[in-house]
Design a protein around this motif. Structure first.
Motif, PDB file in Angstrom:
ATOM      1  N   VAL A 253       0.881  -1.114   0.003  1.00 38.71           N
ATOM      2  CA  VAL A 253       0.252  -0.016   0.055  1.00 38.71           C
ATOM      3  C   VAL A 253       0.873   1.339  -0.277  1.00 38.71           C
ATOM      4  CG1 VAL A 253      -1.876   1.012   1.389  1.00 38.71           C
ATOM      5  CG2 VAL A 253      -1.736  -1.356   1.225  1.00 38.71           C
ATOM      6  N   ASP A 254       0.786   2.016  -1.011  1.00 41.40           N
ATOM      7  CA  ASP A 254       1.274   3.311  -1.065  1.00 41.40           C
ATOM      8  C   ASP A 254       0.362   4.481  -0.615  1.00 41.40           C
ATOM      9  OD1 ASP A 254       3.128   5.363  -1.498  1.00 41.40           O
ATOM     10  OD2 ASP A 254       3.215   5.016  -3.516  1.00 41.40           O
ATOM     11  N   PRO A 255       0.344   4.973   0.686  1.00 39.98           N
ATOM     12  CA  PRO A 255      -0.635   5.943   1.080  1.00 39.98           C
ATOM     13  C   PRO A 255      -0.191   7.145   0.788  1.00 39.98           C
ATOM     14  CG  PRO A 255       0.729   5.318   2.873  1.00 39.98           C
ATOM     15  CD  PRO A 255       1.411   4.587   1.641  1.00 39.98           C
ATOM     16  N   GLY A 256       0.338   7.729  -0.164  1.00 42.29           N
ATOM     17  CA  GLY A 256       0.514   9.054  -1.001  1.00 42.29           C
ATOM     18  C   GLY A 256       2.072   9.203  -1.168  1.00 42.29           C
ATOM     19  N   SER A 257       2.379  10.391  -1.553  1.00 44.94           N
ATOM     20  CA  SER A 257       3.566  10.698  -1.932  1.00 44.94           C
ATOM     21  C   SER A 257       4.885  10.490  -1.200  1.00 44.94           C
ATOM     22  CB  SER A 257       3.611  12.167  -2.586  1.00 44.94           C
ATOM     23  OG  SER A 257       3.191  12.993  -1.680  1.00 44.94           O
ATOM     24  N   LYS A 258       4.768  10.177   0.140  1.00 49.74           N
ATOM     25  CA  LYS A 258       5.713  10.243   1.069  1.00 49.74           C
ATOM     26  C   LYS A 258       6.739   8.989   0.941  1.00 49.74           C
ATOM     27  CE  LYS A 258       3.160  12.647   4.553  1.00 49.74           C
ATOM     28  NZ  LYS A 258       3.020  12.653   6.007  1.00 49.74           N
ATOM     29  N   GLY A 259       6.141   8.078   0.109  1.00 48.12           N
ATOM     30  CA  GLY A 259       6.977   6.960  -0.226  1.00 48.12           C
ATOM     31  C   GLY A 259       7.091   5.844   0.822  1.00 48.12           C
ATOM     32  N   VAL A 260       6.165   5.903   1.913  1.00 44.85           N
ATOM     33  CA  VAL A 260       6.065   4.867   2.758  1.00 44.85           C
ATOM     34  C   VAL A 260       5.299   3.562   2.384  1.00 44.85           C
ATOM     35  CG1 VAL A 260       5.282   4.175   5.230  1.00 44.85           C
ATOM     36  CG2 VAL A 260       6.141   6.543   4.735  1.00 44.85           C
ATOM     37  N   LYS A 261       5.953   2.501   2.210  1.00 42.63           N
ATOM     38  CA  LYS A 261       5.152   1.259   1.953  1.00 42.63           C
ATOM     39  C   LYS A 261       4.979   0.315   3.040  1.00 42.63           C
ATOM     40  CE  LYS A 261       7.021   0.802  -2.538  1.00 42.63           C
ATOM     41  NZ  LYS A 261       7.809  -0.224  -3.604  1.00 42.63           N
ATOM     42  N   ILE A 262       3.263  -0.090   3.084  1.00 37.87           N
ATOM     43  CA  ILE A 262       3.127  -0.884   4.265  1.00 37.87           C
ATOM     44  C   ILE A 262       2.830  -2.461   3.605  1.00 37.87           C
ATOM     45  CG2 ILE A 262       1.121  -1.483   5.858  1.00 37.87           C
ATOM     46  CD1 ILE A 262       0.387   1.554   6.000  1.00 37.87           C
ATOM     47  N   THR A 263       3.352  -3.026   4.252  1.00 37.74           N
ATOM     48  CA  THR A 263       3.179  -4.618   3.689  1.00 37.74           C
ATOM     49  C   THR A 263       2.421  -5.409   4.668  1.00 37.74           C
ATOM     50  OG1 THR A 263       5.391  -4.466   2.877  1.00 37.74           O
ATOM     51  CG2 THR A 263       4.720  -6.530   2.886  1.00 37.74           C
ATOM     52  N   MET A 264       1.463  -5.956   4.112  1.00 37.00           N
ATOM     53  CA  MET A 264       0.484  -6.945   4.692  1.00 37.00           C
ATOM     54  C   MET A 264       0.373  -8.233   4.235  1.00 37.00           C
ATOM     55  SD  MET A 264      -3.035  -4.798   5.563  1.00 37.00           S
ATOM     56  CE  MET A 264      -2.943  -3.346   6.110  1.00 37.00           C
ATOM     57  N   THR A 265       0.070  -9.290   5.127  1.00 38.02           N
ATOM     58  CA  THR A 265      -0.231 -10.430   4.506  1.00 38.02           C
ATOM     59  C   THR A 265      -1.878 -10.609   4.069  1.00 38.02           C
ATOM     60  OG1 THR A 265      -0.741 -11.444   6.596  1.00 38.02           O
ATOM     61  CG2 THR A 265       1.395 -11.771   5.968  1.00 38.02           C
ATOM     62  N   GLN A 266      -2.132 -11.646   3.486  1.00 38.50           N
ATOM     63  CA  GLN A 266      -3.277 -11.763   3.080  1.00 38.50           C
ATOM     64  C   GLN A 266      -4.625 -11.875   4.309  1.00 38.50           C
ATOM     65  OE1 GLN A 266      -4.095 -14.798   0.157  1.00 38.50           O
ATOM     66  NE2 GLN A 266      -5.862 -13.983  -0.503  1.00 38.50           N
ATOM     67  N   GLU A 267      -3.924 -12.498   5.221  1.00 35.08           N
ATOM     68  CA  GLU A 267      -4.826 -12.667   6.453  1.00 35.08           C
ATOM     69  C   GLU A 267      -5.034 -11.229   7.102  1.00 35.08           C
ATOM     70  OE1 GLU A 267      -4.354 -14.763  10.820  1.00 35.08           O
ATOM     71  OE2 GLU A 267      -3.766 -15.957   9.070  1.00 35.08           O
ATOM     72  N   GLU A 268      -3.913 -10.410   7.204  1.00 36.26           N
ATOM     73  CA  GLU A 268      -3.976  -9.121   7.847  1.00 36.26           C
ATOM     74  C   GLU A 268      -4.999  -8.134   7.094  1.00 36.26           C
ATOM     75  OE1 GLU A 268       0.131  -8.253   7.793  1.00 36.26           O
ATOM     76  OE2 GLU A 268       0.442  -8.960  10.142  1.00 36.26           O
ATOM     77  N   ALA A 269      -4.891  -8.501   5.807  1.00 36.32           N
ATOM     78  CA  ALA A 269      -5.794  -7.592   4.781  1.00 36.32           C
ATOM     79  C   ALA A 269      -7.216  -7.769   5.290  1.00 36.32           C
ATOM     80  CB  ALA A 269      -5.368  -7.710   3.340  1.00 36.32           C
ATOM     81  N   ALA A 270      -7.593  -9.060   5.296  1.00 39.27           N
ATOM     82  CA  ALA A 270      -8.808  -9.677   5.391  1.00 39.27           C
ATOM     83  C   ALA A 270      -9.323  -9.163   6.727  1.00 39.27           C
ATOM     84  CB  ALA A 270      -8.893 -11.104   5.373  1.00 39.27           C
ATOM     85  N   VAL A 271      -8.451  -9.218   7.817  1.00 35.81           N
ATOM     86  CA  VAL A 271      -8.732  -8.637   9.140  1.00 35.81           C
ATOM     87  C   VAL A 271      -8.945  -7.299   9.156  1.00 35.81           C
ATOM     88  CG1 VAL A 271      -7.840  -8.417  11.542  1.00 35.81           C
ATOM     89  CG2 VAL A 271      -7.472 -10.633  10.498  1.00 35.81           C
ATOM     90  N   PHE A 272      -8.083  -6.427   8.218  1.00 33.82           N
ATOM     91  CA  PHE A 272      -8.362  -5.145   8.039  1.00 33.82           C
ATOM     92  C   PHE A 272      -9.418  -4.939   7.283  1.00 33.82           C
ATOM     93  CE2 PHE A 272      -7.603  -1.321   5.401  1.00 33.82           C
ATOM     94  CZ  PHE A 272      -7.405  -0.376   6.633  1.00 33.82           C
ATOM     95  N   ILE A 273      -9.842  -5.620   6.413  1.00 39.00           N
ATOM     96  CA  ILE A 273     -11.328  -5.248   5.653  1.00 39.00           C
ATOM     97  C   ILE A 273     -12.343  -5.516   6.466  1.00 39.00           C
ATOM     98  CG2 ILE A 273     -12.764  -6.141   3.643  1.00 39.00           C
ATOM     99  CD1 ILE A 273     -10.195  -6.358   1.864  1.00 39.00           C
ATOM    100  N   GLN A 274     -12.218  -6.692   7.376  1.00 43.30           N
ATOM    101  CA  GLN A 274     -13.439  -6.932   8.300  1.00 43.30           C
ATOM    102  C   GLN A 274     -13.721  -5.987   9.271  1.00 43.30           C
ATOM    103  OE1 GLN A 274     -12.351 -10.809   9.697  1.00 43.30           O
ATOM    104  NE2 GLN A 274     -13.059 -11.984   7.945  1.00 43.30           N
ATOM    105  N   ALA A 275     -12.754  -5.480   9.834  1.00 42.45           N
ATOM    106  CA  ALA A 275     -12.653  -4.273  11.027  1.00 42.45           C
ATOM    107  C   ALA A 275     -13.195  -3.257  10.252  1.00 42.45           C
ATOM    108  CB  ALA A 275     -11.068  -4.189  11.544  1.00 42.45           C
ATOM    109  N   TRP A 276     -12.660  -2.670   8.956  1.00 37.81           N
ATOM    110  CA  TRP A 276     -13.252  -1.772   8.564  1.00 37.81           C
ATOM    111  C   TRP A 276     -14.992  -1.803   8.272  1.00 37.81           C
ATOM    112  CZ3 TRP A 276     -15.952  -1.752   3.332  1.00 37.81           C
ATOM    113  CH2 TRP A 276     -16.403  -0.283   3.081  1.00 37.81           C
ATOM    114  N   TRP A 277     -15.251  -3.046   7.722  1.00 37.66           N
ATOM    115  CA  TRP A 277     -16.508  -3.282   7.379  1.00 37.66           C
ATOM    116  C   TRP A 277     -17.421  -3.331   8.701  1.00 37.66           C
ATOM    117  CZ3 TRP A 277     -20.169  -2.802   3.976  1.00 37.66           C
ATOM    118  CH2 TRP A 277     -21.508  -3.476   4.194  1.00 37.66           C
ATOM    119  N   ARG A 278     -16.860  -4.002   9.823  1.00 34.59           N
ATOM    120  CA  ARG A 278     -17.623  -3.929  11.007  1.00 34.59           C
ATOM    121  C   ARG A 278     -17.878  -2.538  11.606  1.00 34.59           C
ATOM    122  NH1 ARG A 278     -14.253  -9.044  13.082  1.00 34.59           N
ATOM    123  NH2 ARG A 278     -15.461 -10.536  12.264  1.00 34.59           N
ATOM    124  N   GLY A 279     -16.793  -1.593  11.354  1.00 32.61           N
ATOM    125  CA  GLY A 279     -16.817  -0.147  11.785  1.00 32.61           C
ATOM    126  C   GLY A 279     -17.966   0.277  11.053  1.00 32.61           C
TER     127      GLY A 279
END
Length: 157
Positions: free
Chosen positions: A7-33
């Protein structure tokens, strides 16, 4: 299976690396929120509706109380005005009766005076069976003349 998501959250050049399980947990949390926020929004809307209804009921109740108070005040004022009117009418009637009595006394004395200075005719009659009894008194100043007469009435039997 572990795959990485960059994930490249803008022009700062910071990259976040996630596993597929972490991405699913992230999406689930977003959906529950999102579900929680939607539920809270619906609850807040319902609370606003209930509050609006309650305020309307309070306003109606207050308006009804104001109207009842105004009606009561109006009735009391009208009763006071009516009572004052009756008292004024009674006082004026009493004054009128006194004046009428005084006028009648003056008239009696004036008529007596006129009769004794000018003259008058006064009479009484009485009907008994088939005859008319008539008594007249004619006064001319100091002279008086009385006339009594019985007149037979023609009554058919």
């Amino acid at each position: 299976m572990a795959s990485e998501v960059h994930v490249d959250p803008g022009s700062k050049g910071v990259k976040i690396t996630m596993t597929q399980e972490e991405a699913a947990v992230f999406i689930q949390a977003w959906w529950r929120g999102t579900l929680v926020r939607r539920t809270l929004l619906h609850a807040a809307l319902r609370a606003c509706i209930i509050q609006r209804w309650w305020r309307q009921m309070q306003a109606r109740r207050l308006e009804k109380r104001r109207r009842e108070t105004l009606d009561s005040y109006t009735r009391d004022e009208w009763a006071a005005v009516r009572l004052q009117s009756w008292v004024r009418m009674w006082r004026i009637r009493l004054r009128y009766c006194r004046l009428l009595h005084a006028v009648r006394i003056i008239q009696v004395y004036w008529r007596w005076h006129i009769c004794h200075t000018r003259g008058f005719i006064q009479g009484h009659y009485d009907i008994k069976e088939n005859q008319l009894n008539l008594q007249l008194e004619i006064s001319l100043g100091s002279q008086a003349c009385r006339v009594q007469q019985c007149i037979a009435l023609p009554i058919k039997e």
